[in-house]
Design an enzyme around this catalytic site. Structure first.
Site, PDB file in Angstrom:
ATOM      1  N   CYS A  69      48.278 -82.521   6.332  1.00 16.81           N
ATOM      2  CA  CYS A  69      48.700 -82.896   7.572  1.00 16.81           C
ATOM      3  C   CYS A  69      47.993 -82.434   8.763  1.00 16.81           C
ATOM      4  CB  CYS A  69      50.209 -83.063   7.336  1.00 16.81           C
ATOM      5  SG  CYS A  69      51.109 -83.525   8.787  1.00 16.81           S
ATOM      6  N   CYS A 110      51.718 -80.724  10.731  1.00 16.48           N
ATOM      7  CA  CYS A 110      52.309 -79.744  10.190  1.00 16.48           C
ATOM      8  C   CYS A 110      51.684 -78.766   9.280  1.00 16.48           C
ATOM      9  CB  CYS A 110      53.563 -79.794   9.653  1.00 16.48           C
ATOM     10  SG  CYS A 110      53.689 -80.975   8.357  1.00 16.48           S
ATOM     11  N   CYS A 162      24.224 -41.680 -28.232  1.00 19.36           N
ATOM     12  CA  CYS A 162      23.719 -42.849 -27.715  1.00 19.36           C
ATOM     13  C   CYS A 162      24.177 -43.948 -28.860  1.00 19.36           C
ATOM     14  CB  CYS A 162      22.271 -43.072 -27.616  1.00 19.36           C
ATOM     15  SG  CYS A 162      21.803 -44.686 -27.025  1.00 19.36           S
ATOM     16  N   CYS A 203      18.069 -45.452 -30.957  1.00 17.96           N
ATOM     17  CA  CYS A 203      17.398 -44.334 -29.891  1.00 17.96           C
ATOM     18  C   CYS A 203      17.712 -42.802 -30.502  1.00 17.96           C
ATOM     19  CB  CYS A 203      18.313 -44.603 -28.818  1.00 17.96           C
ATOM     20  SG  CYS A 203      18.218 -43.051 -27.830  1.00 17.96           S
ATOM     21  N   ASP A 249      48.454 -44.252 -13.152  1.00 12.49           N
ATOM     22  CA  ASP A 249      49.306 -43.659 -14.263  1.00 12.49           C
ATOM     23  C   ASP A 249      48.127 -43.960 -15.867  1.00 12.49           C
ATOM     24  OD1 ASP A 249      49.172 -46.519 -14.632  1.00 12.49           O
ATOM     25  OD2 ASP A 249      51.588 -46.255 -15.499  1.00 12.49           O
ATOM     26  N   GLU A 250      46.871 -44.654 -15.429  1.00 10.53           N
ATOM     27  CA  GLU A 250      46.195 -44.771 -16.931  1.00 10.53           C
ATOM     28  C   GLU A 250      44.973 -43.666 -16.576  1.00 10.53           C
ATOM     29  OE1 GLU A 250      46.331 -46.914 -19.039  1.00 10.53           O
ATOM     30  OE2 GLU A 250      48.267 -47.715 -18.296  1.00 10.53           O
ATOM     31  N   CYS A 267      22.265 -43.227 -21.472  1.00  9.17           N
ATOM     32  CA  CYS A 267      21.466 -42.437 -22.218  1.00  9.17           C
ATOM     33  C   CYS A 267      20.367 -41.950 -21.390  1.00  9.17           C
ATOM     34  CB  CYS A 267      21.023 -43.195 -23.485  1.00  9.17           C
ATOM     35  SG  CYS A 267      20.065 -42.186 -24.487  1.00  9.17           S
ATOM     36  N   CYS A 270      16.859 -43.559 -23.441  1.00  9.93           N
ATOM     37  CA  CYS A 270      16.419 -44.969 -23.680  1.00  9.93           C
ATOM     38  C   CYS A 270      17.029 -45.781 -22.431  1.00  9.93           C
ATOM     39  CB  CYS A 270      16.860 -45.674 -24.771  1.00  9.93           C
ATOM     40  SG  CYS A 270      18.790 -45.752 -25.148  1.00  9.93           S
TER      41      CYS A 270
END
Length: 111
Positions: A5, A8, A71, A76, A92-93, A101, A104
């Site tokens: 609109c 508004c 690896c 490799c 908290d994690e 590597c 490689c």
């Protein structure tokens, strides 16, 4: 297609008007817009924004520490890897450790 609109800024809805033609209308104010026909607008092809590497790009791995890590690539057989830790989940994690590597260049992560 969403239309809003002009009075508004609320989302316009569609209904069938008294004369049988469809019209946009605003549910909060008296604005109405009669749809006289079908109009097609061309979509603009927008250029993609250049994305910055938030971890510092390829040079990021130049100054990181090394550790003993196997690896995951079977062909490799590397036993050393560069690593860094980053908090990518909630506080908290535990931190996530990213590896690359030395032999490689294979990348992996461990939570």
């Amino acid at each position: 297609m969403l239309s809003f609109c002009p009075n508004c800024s609320n989302m316009l809805l569609i209904r069938q008007g008294e004369d049988g033609c469809n019209q946009f209308y605003c549910a909060t104010c008296p604005y109405e817009f009669k749809i006289n026909g079908f109009q097609m607008f061309d979509r603009k092809d927008l250029a993609r924004k250049e994305v910055d590497d938030v971890l510092g790009g390829e040079g990021f791995w130049d100054n990181v520490d090394q550790t003993a890590a196997q690896c995951p690539r079977d062909s490799c057989g590397g036993t050393k890897a560069y690593f860094y830790q980053l908090q990518i989940r909630s506080a908290d994690e535990p931190m996530t450790t990213f590896y690359k590597c030395v032999k490689c260049g294979e990348k992996w992560r461990e939570n």
